[in-house]
Design an enzyme around this catalytic site. Sequence first.
Site, PDB file in Angstrom:
ATOM      1  CB  SER A   1     -27.083 -48.365  58.993  1.00  0.00           C
ATOM      2  OG  SER A   1     -25.850 -48.688  58.394  1.00  0.00           O
TER       3      SER A   1
ATOM      4  CE1 TYR B   1     -26.890 -52.529  62.887  1.00  0.00           C
ATOM      5  CE2 TYR B   1     -25.647 -52.498  60.830  1.00  0.00           C
ATOM      6  CZ  TYR B   1     -26.223 -51.830  61.894  1.00  0.00           C
ATOM      7  OH  TYR B   1     -26.135 -50.468  61.956  1.00  0.00           O
TER       8      TYR B   1
ATOM      9  CE  LYS C   1     -29.735 -50.103  62.844  1.00  0.00           C
ATOM     10  NZ  LYS C   1     -30.345 -49.446  64.010  1.00  0.00           N
TER      11      LYS C   1
HETATM   12  N1  UFG Z   1     -11.227 -52.092  58.426  1.00  0.00           N
HETATM   13  C1  UFG Z   1      -9.943 -52.601  58.465  1.00  0.00           C
HETATM   14  N2  UFG Z   1      -9.510 -53.182  59.616  1.00  0.00           N
HETATM   15  C2  UFG Z   1     -10.287 -53.266  60.734  1.00  0.00           C
HETATM   16  C3  UFG Z   1     -11.597 -52.742  60.688  1.00  0.00           C
HETATM   17  C4  UFG Z   1     -12.039 -52.168  59.517  1.00  0.00           C
HETATM   18  O1  UFG Z   1      -9.215 -52.539  57.471  1.00  0.00           O
HETATM   19  O2  UFG Z   1      -9.817 -53.809  61.747  1.00  0.00           O
HETATM   20  C5  UFG Z   1     -11.706 -51.427  57.183  1.00  0.00           C
HETATM   21  C6  UFG Z   1     -12.905 -52.078  56.560  1.00  0.00           C
HETATM   22  O3  UFG Z   1     -12.543 -53.095  55.696  1.00  0.00           O
HETATM   23  C7  UFG Z   1     -13.580 -50.878  55.870  1.00  0.00           C
HETATM   24  C8  UFG Z   1     -13.236 -49.706  56.781  1.00  0.00           C
HETATM   25  O4  UFG Z   1     -12.108 -50.130  57.548  1.00  0.00           O
HETATM   26  O5  UFG Z   1     -12.965 -50.646  54.621  1.00  0.00           O
HETATM   27  C9  UFG Z   1     -14.350 -49.345  57.731  1.00  0.00           C
HETATM   28  O6  UFG Z   1     -14.772 -50.494  58.459  1.00  0.00           O
HETATM   29  P1  UFG Z   1     -15.738 -50.427  59.715  1.00  0.00           P
HETATM   30  O7  UFG Z   1     -15.910 -51.816  60.214  1.00  0.00           O
HETATM   31  O8  UFG Z   1     -15.253 -49.393  60.654  1.00  0.00           O
HETATM   32  O9  UFG Z   1     -17.095 -49.850  59.105  1.00  0.00           O
HETATM   33  P2  UFG Z   1     -18.022 -50.467  57.955  1.00  0.00           P
HETATM   34  O10 UFG Z   1     -18.074 -49.441  56.884  1.00  0.00           O
HETATM   35  O11 UFG Z   1     -17.664 -51.827  57.587  1.00  0.00           O
HETATM   36  O12 UFG Z   1     -19.397 -50.569  58.754  1.00  0.00           O
HETATM   37  C10 UFG Z   1     -20.064 -49.419  59.182  1.00  0.00           C
HETATM   38  C11 UFG Z   1     -20.833 -49.693  60.472  1.00  0.00           C
HETATM   39  C12 UFG Z   1     -21.956 -50.662  60.239  1.00  0.00           C
HETATM   40  C13 UFG Z   1     -22.774 -50.264  59.077  1.00  0.00           C
HETATM   41  C14 UFG Z   1     -21.935 -49.976  57.873  1.00  0.00           C
HETATM   42  C15 UFG Z   1     -22.732 -49.374  56.769  1.00  0.00           C
HETATM   43  O13 UFG Z   1     -19.987 -50.202  61.460  1.00  0.00           O
HETATM   44  O14 UFG Z   1     -22.776 -50.667  61.393  1.00  0.00           O
HETATM   45  O15 UFG Z   1     -20.921 -49.026  58.196  1.00  0.00           O
HETATM   46  O16 UFG Z   1     -22.038 -49.443  55.596  1.00  0.00           O
HETATM   47  F1  UFG Z   1     -23.652 -51.228  58.755  1.00  0.00           F
END
Ligand code: UFG
Length: 337
Positions: free
Chosen positions: A124, A150, A154
């Site tokens: 990841s 998590y 990785k």
């Molecule tokens: N977000 C919101 N509201 C939500 C969910 C997410 O505003 O309900 C925002 C987050 O703050 C972020 C973006 O949407 O700015 C993406 O969030 P995600 O949770 O979809 O994804 P992340 O980038 O946080 O996490 C993903 C994977 C993880 C991994 C990570 C690596 O889900 O498994 O990328 O950076 F570790």
Amino acid sequence: MRVLLTGGAGYIGSHTALVLTERGHEVLVVDNFSNSSPESVRRVEQLTNASIELIEADLADPEQAKRALEPLEFDAVVHFAGLKAVGESTEQPARYYRTNIDSTLNLLDIMRAKGVTKLVFSSSATVYGDPQYLPQDELHQTGVGVTNPYGWTKAMIEQIIRDVQVAWPELNAVILRYFNPVGAHPSGRIGEDPAGIPNNLMPFIAQVAVGKREKLMVFGDAYETSDGTGVRDYIHVMDLAEGHVAALEQAPSGVSTYNLGSGKGSSVLEVLRAFEKAVGRELPYEITAARAGDVAEMVADPAKANRELGWAVKRTLDEACADAWAWQSANPDGYGA
Ligand code: UFG
């Protein structure tokens, strides 16, 4: 090739099973269904008119892993199996380390005993921690400032694979660092089926669109980005699946590492707008506090995968939203319906 997919019933695994099968490879799936359903594999069989051998086993248990995998014949392994919820990993760190690391160690032992030398590992972009520069290439530092267990699993498994390959030089391993996988197969028959409240952005928006959640909570609007909301590199899951095929077929020997991303960043509000276009109406949202551990921006430099694997993304964020919506609207309760 006969390719074993650990965690092959999950979101990325099922799409990769489909693309590998369509490429003429034979697919075997081992899964413990802790966060997946055998129904996904049945649907891949229907979509491809092929049969997939499906074995239920928990690879973190060495006895179960041996019993399940020793009798099988396969030429390569794509190792998807593992726990992946960032927040949960903070509450249950030992469970995350035990599950993700033990299953990998057991798998490597069995591969070596069987003389299977080809491995592709689901890593990841989270291993990059807080980005020191953008877009991030594979030379960016890893294992510094990772914010949750998590992500650490990785980073640690990447190191384990490199160390094992030094002691076992025949091992050919490809480490794939995923950015943000979204979308679904365009048939709407397979897709992402998160248990409980979705942690990730697109499945959450999809559940708002289908009426299961009231509104999207946008986590922060004061980041140093174009509109203040977080920016990520969203990659269509079918493009991601094709990246695994390229890794199996094109990667050099030894250990190699590739980013799988589009190279383009999109903000939370841009993703929301794209999803609204797919649905054909506006969706409710509210700006709330930033989520702990989130960074402002993550964007992949996919040049190495483009060059060495001959792989690049083909699909847009709009297509990912249309496909995710086709899946969500036809399967409002996922595979559980
Ligand atoms: N977000 C919101 N509201 C939500 C969910 C997410 O505003 O309900 C925002 C987050 O703050 C972020 C973006 O949407 O700015 C993406 O969030 P995600 O949770 O979809 O994804 P992340 O980038 O946080 O996490 C993903 C994977 C993880 C991994 C990570 C690596 O889900 O498994 O990328 O950076 F570790």
